[in-house]
Design a protein around this motif. Sequence first.
Motif, PDB file in Angstrom:
ATOM      1  N   VAL A   3       2.626   5.603   7.698  1.00  0.00           N
ATOM      2  CA  VAL A   3       3.617   4.538   7.588  1.00  0.00           C
ATOM      3  C   VAL A   3       4.865   5.188   7.011  1.00  0.00           C
ATOM      4  N   LEU A   4       5.970   5.068   7.712  1.00  0.00           N
ATOM      5  CA  LEU A   4       7.233   5.654   7.279  1.00  0.00           C
ATOM      6  C   LEU A   4       8.096   4.577   6.635  1.00  0.00           C
ATOM      7  N   VAL A   5       8.606   4.856   5.447  1.00  0.00           N
ATOM      8  CA  VAL A   5       9.521   3.937   4.771  1.00  0.00           C
ATOM      9  C   VAL A   5      10.905   4.555   4.778  1.00  0.00           C
ATOM     10  N   ALA A   6      11.867   3.849   5.357  1.00  0.00           N
ATOM     11  CA  ALA A   6      13.272   4.256   5.289  1.00  0.00           C
ATOM     12  C   ALA A   6      13.782   3.776   3.943  1.00  0.00           C
ATOM     13  N   TYR A   7      13.937   4.705   3.003  1.00  0.00           N
ATOM     14  CA  TYR A   7      14.202   4.355   1.614  1.00  0.00           C
ATOM     15  C   TYR A   7      15.628   4.671   1.207  1.00  0.00           C
ATOM     16  N   ALA A   8      16.218   3.771   0.459  1.00  0.00           N
ATOM     17  CA  ALA A   8      17.497   3.994  -0.211  1.00  0.00           C
ATOM     18  C   ALA A   8      17.366   3.450  -1.618  1.00  0.00           C
ATOM     19  N   PRO A   9      17.981   4.109  -2.613  1.00  0.00           N
ATOM     20  CA  PRO A   9      17.878   3.602  -3.977  1.00  0.00           C
ATOM     21  C   PRO A   9      18.733   2.358  -4.172  1.00  0.00           C
ATOM     22  N   ALA A  10      18.268   1.278  -3.612  1.00  0.00           N
ATOM     23  CA  ALA A  10      18.946  -0.020  -3.653  1.00  0.00           C
ATOM     24  C   ALA A  10      17.866  -1.095  -3.539  1.00  0.00           C
ATOM     25  N   PRO A  11      18.189  -2.359  -3.838  1.00  0.00           N
ATOM     26  CA  PRO A  11      17.150  -3.406  -3.764  1.00  0.00           C
ATOM     27  C   PRO A  11      16.435  -3.451  -2.412  1.00  0.00           C
ATOM     28  N   GLU A  12      17.180  -3.301  -1.309  1.00  0.00           N
ATOM     29  CA  GLU A  12      16.529  -3.361  -0.001  1.00  0.00           C
ATOM     30  C   GLU A  12      15.605  -2.160   0.226  1.00  0.00           C
ATOM     31  N   GLY A  13      15.955  -1.006  -0.300  1.00  0.00           N
ATOM     32  CA  GLY A  13      15.089   0.167  -0.176  1.00  0.00           C
ATOM     33  C   GLY A  13      13.830   0.019  -1.014  1.00  0.00           C
ATOM     34  N   ARG A  14      13.983  -0.554  -2.209  1.00  0.00           N
ATOM     35  CA  ARG A  14      12.819  -0.762  -3.075  1.00  0.00           C
ATOM     36  C   ARG A  14      11.871  -1.800  -2.470  1.00  0.00           C
ATOM     37  N   GLU A  15      12.434  -2.829  -1.832  1.00  0.00           N
ATOM     38  CA  GLU A  15      11.592  -3.824  -1.163  1.00  0.00           C
ATOM     39  C   GLU A  15      10.859  -3.180   0.015  1.00  0.00           C
ATOM     40  N   ALA A  16      11.555  -2.326   0.752  1.00  0.00           N
ATOM     41  CA  ALA A  16      10.901  -1.617   1.868  1.00  0.00           C
ATOM     42  C   ALA A  16       9.755  -0.754   1.342  1.00  0.00           C
ATOM     43  N   LEU A  17       9.960  -0.098   0.203  1.00  0.00           N
ATOM     44  CA  LEU A  17       8.902   0.728  -0.380  1.00  0.00           C
ATOM     45  C   LEU A  17       7.703  -0.130  -0.780  1.00  0.00           C
ATOM     46  N   THR A  18       7.964  -1.262  -1.416  1.00  0.00           N
ATOM     47  CA  THR A  18       6.870  -2.156  -1.816  1.00  0.00           C
ATOM     48  C   THR A  18       6.047  -2.594  -0.606  1.00  0.00           C
ATOM     49  N   GLU A  19       6.732  -2.993   0.455  1.00  0.00           N
ATOM     50  CA  GLU A  19       6.013  -3.430   1.663  1.00  0.00           C
ATOM     51  C   GLU A  19       5.347  -2.246   2.362  1.00  0.00           C
ATOM     52  N   GLY A  20       5.975  -1.082   2.320  1.00  0.00           N
ATOM     53  CA  GLY A  20       5.370   0.117   2.914  1.00  0.00           C
ATOM     54  C   GLY A  20       4.077   0.497   2.211  1.00  0.00           C
ATOM     55  N   ILE A  21       4.042   0.373   0.891  1.00  0.00           N
ATOM     56  CA  ILE A  21       2.811   0.646   0.136  1.00  0.00           C
ATOM     57  C   ILE A  21       1.708  -0.323   0.580  1.00  0.00           C
ATOM     58  N   LYS A  22       2.059  -1.600   0.717  1.00  0.00           N
ATOM     59  CA  LYS A  22       1.065  -2.592   1.171  1.00  0.00           C
ATOM     60  C   LYS A  22       0.544  -2.242   2.559  1.00  0.00           C
ATOM     61  N   GLU A  23       1.437  -1.874   3.462  1.00  0.00           N
ATOM     62  CA  GLU A  23       1.026  -1.532   4.828  1.00  0.00           C
ATOM     63  C   GLU A  23       0.165  -0.268   4.851  1.00  0.00           C
ATOM     64  N   ALA A  24       0.516   0.719   4.033  1.00  0.00           N
ATOM     65  CA  ALA A  24      -0.269   1.958   3.981  1.00  0.00           C
ATOM     66  C   ALA A  24      -1.690   1.661   3.500  1.00  0.00           C
ATOM     67  N   HIS A  25      -1.823   0.794   2.499  1.00  0.00           N
ATOM     68  CA  HIS A  25      -3.161   0.426   2.026  1.00  0.00           C
ATOM     69  C   HIS A  25      -3.913  -0.353   3.098  1.00  0.00           C
ATOM     70  N   LEU A  26      -3.236  -1.308   3.719  1.00  0.00           N
ATOM     71  CA  LEU A  26      -3.868  -2.142   4.747  1.00  0.00           C
ATOM     72  C   LEU A  26      -4.370  -1.298   5.914  1.00  0.00           C
ATOM     73  N   ARG A  27      -3.587  -0.316   6.306  1.00  0.00           N
ATOM     74  CA  ARG A  27      -3.917   0.524   7.469  1.00  0.00           C
ATOM     75  C   ARG A  27      -4.682   1.787   7.087  1.00  0.00           C
ATOM     76  N   LYS A  28      -4.893   1.995   5.779  1.00  0.00           N
ATOM     77  CA  LYS A  28      -5.529   3.219   5.282  1.00  0.00           C
ATOM     78  C   LYS A  28      -4.791   4.444   5.821  1.00  0.00           C
ATOM     79  N   SER A  29      -3.474   4.410   5.658  1.00  0.00           N
ATOM     80  CA  SER A  29      -2.589   5.441   6.186  1.00  0.00           C
ATOM     81  C   SER A  29      -1.884   6.177   5.066  1.00  0.00           C
ATOM     82  N   ASP A  30      -1.319   7.313   5.403  1.00  0.00           N
ATOM     83  CA  ASP A  30      -0.431   8.020   4.495  1.00  0.00           C
ATOM     84  C   ASP A  30       0.906   7.297   4.464  1.00  0.00           C
TER      85      ASP A  30
END
Length: 126
Positions: A3-30
Amino acid sequence: MTVLVAYAPAPEGREALTEGIKEAHLRKSDLLIVNVGRGHHDLDAQELRELEGQLTDAGLALTIESSILADPGDAVIQIAQDRSAEMIVIGLRHRSMVGKLILGSTVQRILLDATCPVLAVRSDKL
């Protein structure tokens, strides 16, 4: 798979990271982070420590990749294809209609050109 997270040090990037972590766990992915913030090749030391702490708490390793491409949208798409990403997670920020017309949209480019599913998330803090 990744799961690739397009990250920027901003609220939208942090939200993308939070959701990316959830997706990585759900999919058992890196989880792979691509920095798309201003000067998108390096994050500062404080930001790296915060990312590492958040991912360690989530049981994931910190993996960051960058590209020599100047356009962040191109970089995300290229890295996603090179790493056979199963999903890209991006954060959205509010822009006016005029702002969208004048500035274009990295998000729009990723949505249109990505060869894998794209999850676009919006921060509640906008």
